[in-house]
Design a protein around this motif. Structure first.
Motif, PDB file in Angstrom:
ATOM      1  N   GLU A 125      -4.474   6.989  -4.204  1.00 17.97           N
ATOM      2  CA  GLU A 125      -5.280   5.692  -4.376  1.00 17.97           C
ATOM      3  C   GLU A 125      -6.182   5.783  -5.311  1.00 17.97           C
ATOM      4  O   GLU A 125      -7.063   6.622  -5.439  1.00 17.97           O
ATOM      5  N   ARG A 172      -5.576  -0.403  -5.331  1.00 18.25           N
ATOM      6  CA  ARG A 172      -6.189  -1.053  -4.086  1.00 18.25           C
ATOM      7  C   ARG A 172      -6.473  -2.547  -4.336  1.00 18.25           C
ATOM      8  O   ARG A 172      -6.082  -3.468  -3.536  1.00 18.25           O
ATOM      9  N   HIS A 230       0.886  -1.258  -0.039  1.00 14.66           N
ATOM     10  CA  HIS A 230      -0.063  -0.021  -0.025  1.00 14.66           C
ATOM     11  C   HIS A 230       0.889   1.306  -0.014  1.00 14.66           C
ATOM     12  O   HIS A 230       0.534   2.362  -0.552  1.00 14.66           O
ATOM     13  N   MET A 273       0.474   3.437  -3.103  1.00 13.52           N
ATOM     14  CA  MET A 273      -0.294   4.593  -2.706  1.00 13.52           C
ATOM     15  C   MET A 273       0.212   5.380  -1.598  1.00 13.52           C
ATOM     16  O   MET A 273      -0.324   5.260  -0.334  1.00 13.52           O
TER      17      MET A 273
END
Length: 329
Positions: free
Chosen positions: A115, A120, A105, A109
């Motif tokens: 994001e 995701r 993540h 991001m």
């Protein structure tokens, strides 16, 4: 900023951070699995077509009757049969999954503005696949232990399957010719590489993990971005109830997307009992399910799947987030 001020973002690659992140994830997985352990065992019995419990498959009421049947045969221990193997697998599995998700993540991001739904999904799919690869043998042992029932020998003195006994049984499956008099028995790939016996159904598991973990974390991230306002540091600031609700919805969506893969892999994982001499391919497993039950065969136990996965995912995400807040991750 003063010299003593805390950094705005933690060092996500430090060993201390990785340990805390893994600990939060591992505890979350164990708590969540313990909450739904009886339903998890029933779902395995349904998915793998255990003949003693197929009459109950298909409805929530049937699931509760199956739970009652298991309880009458084996008591509380019967409801949690195979749970020791579950915890042995779940702690490293959840620790690796959530720790990997945190790392991926932050790579994909690093800020909330970066994001996207694709990122995701990729973060969830990568973390889920990595965790499965590292812990899959424990999953096969756990499924075998949960699949065995006591209906054929319900006496209180009947032996219960243990973790080590089940592991030894899997290791020695198919090591002798099916026809004892055969003089030309050729060793199969499973005999040359016994570790492969602990990876029955692995390919279809990975195929199912990609949509399950990907969609679950995609839903989790998207719903949090919509319903949870960011804090002053730019990160989402949620309450435990919000984590529970968003986790529940994420689990339901992920379960729906990946359930046919889950049914297929359960059949392959218990194939060593019915076909211990060979590697059961997922193509023929799908064909067998289709010929027996049609498309409905790929969704057998889905109702109990929701009954199990929704609270499990809700608790898992909520405990994970609470653990991260407590450990300052």
């Amino acid at each position: 900023m003063s010299p003593n001020a805390a950094p705005k973002h933690p060092d996500t690659h430090s060993l201390h951070y990785l340990i805390r992140s893994g600990l939060a994830g591992g505890v979350a997985g164990c708590v969540a699995k313990t909450v739904v352990a009886p339903l998890d065992r029933v779902k395995i019995l349904f998915q793998a077509s255990n003949p003693d419990y197929q009459k109950y498959a298909g409805t929530w009421s049937g699931a509760f009757r199956a739970v009652n049947q298991i309880y009458r045969q084996g008591g509380i221990r019967g409801l949690f049969q195979g749970h020791s193997a579950t915890l042995l697998r779940v702690f490293p599995y959840a620790a690796i999954k959530f720790m990997a998700y945190d790392q991926v993540h932050y790579i994909l991001m690093p800020t909330r503005q970066q994001e996207t739904n694709l990122r995701r999904f990729l973060a969830g799919a990568i973390s889920g696949t990595l965790s499965v690869f590292c812990t899959y043998p424990l999953e096969v042992i756990r499924v075998r232990m949960a699949f065995q029932t006591r209906l054929r020998d319900p006496s209180p003195t009947a032996p219960r399957p243990s973790f080590l006994e089940t592991a030894r049984q899997i290791h020695h499956e198919g090591t002798k010719p099916l026809v004892p008099s055969s003089q030309h028995f050729t060793k199969s790939l499973l005999d040359h590489y016994p570790v492969l016996k602990f990876y029955r159904g692995f390919t279809v598991t990975v195929m199912g993990m990609i949509p399950y973990a990907g969609v679950s974390f995609l839903s989790w991230g998207f719903l949090r971005s919509v319903f949870v306002p960011p804090s002053e540091t730019g990160h989402a600031k949620a309450t435990p109830m919000a984590d529970l609700a968003i986790g529940a919805v994420s689990g339901a969506i992920g379960q729906t997307a990946s359930y046919p893969f889950e049914v297929t892999r359960r059949r392959m994982q218990v194939a060593g009992i019915t076909r211990p001499d060979r590697w059961l391919r997922w193509g023929e497993t799908i064909t067998a399910i289709w010929q027996t039950s049609g498309w409905r065969g790929f969704y057998v136990g889905l109702s109990i799947g929701y009954l199990k996965v929704i609270p499990m995912t809700a608790v898992s995400f909520a405990v994970w987030q609470s653990g991260k807040r407590m450990l300052n991750v």
